[in-house]
Write an enzyme that holds these catalytic residues in place. Sequence first.
Site, PDB file in Angstrom:
ATOM      1  CG  ASP A  79      -0.348  -0.024   2.535  1.00  0.00           C
ATOM      2  OD1 ASP A  79       0.728  -0.632   2.700  1.00  0.00           O
ATOM      3  OD2 ASP A  79      -0.936   0.556   3.469  1.00  0.00           O
ATOM      4  CD  GLU A 142       4.141   1.258   6.446  1.00  0.00           C
ATOM      5  OE1 GLU A 142       4.886   1.803   7.273  1.00  0.00           O
ATOM      6  OE2 GLU A 142       3.676   1.882   5.466  1.00  0.00           O
TER       7      GLU A 142
END
Length: 160
Positions: A79, A142
Amino acid sequence: MGFNIADEEIVKLTQDLLRTPSVNPPAETAACADVVLRYLRENGVPAKLYEGGPGVFNVVGRLSNGHPGKRILLNGHIDVVAPGEGWSVDPFGGELRDGKLYGRGACDMKSGIAAMLAAVAAIKRAGNPFKGEIVVSAVGDEETGSRCGTRYLFEQGLVD
């Protein structure tokens, strides 16, 4: 036994990851997780997809040859935060210019994911001489705290 990985393979994989938007928030990681899953499977590494939360997709691949030994976990995130202003290139273009790749997540951390995946694929191609198990995980959370990414995988016993 060689572990050669063609530069072109790593560049193409990194470009594929960069060209697949995976902005979080909001969690939009399914397509990027699919790139990871497909690469591992195409290279003979058993892998599974796990949805740790709405829109948060994680991939875990495992390479083992049945020899007892250590376990190593290679973990990273797919991400990225929204690109923001000031880009001189398409943030999701994966442009190669003067030997450098440009795109959202190029340094943090899609190039690292590509390196981990390519290394595991190279070990598999070399007949997997690793004594133990290599676990590779690409998580989709994350940027917002890893509750649905790394933490989810550990709490569910999917990695250890």
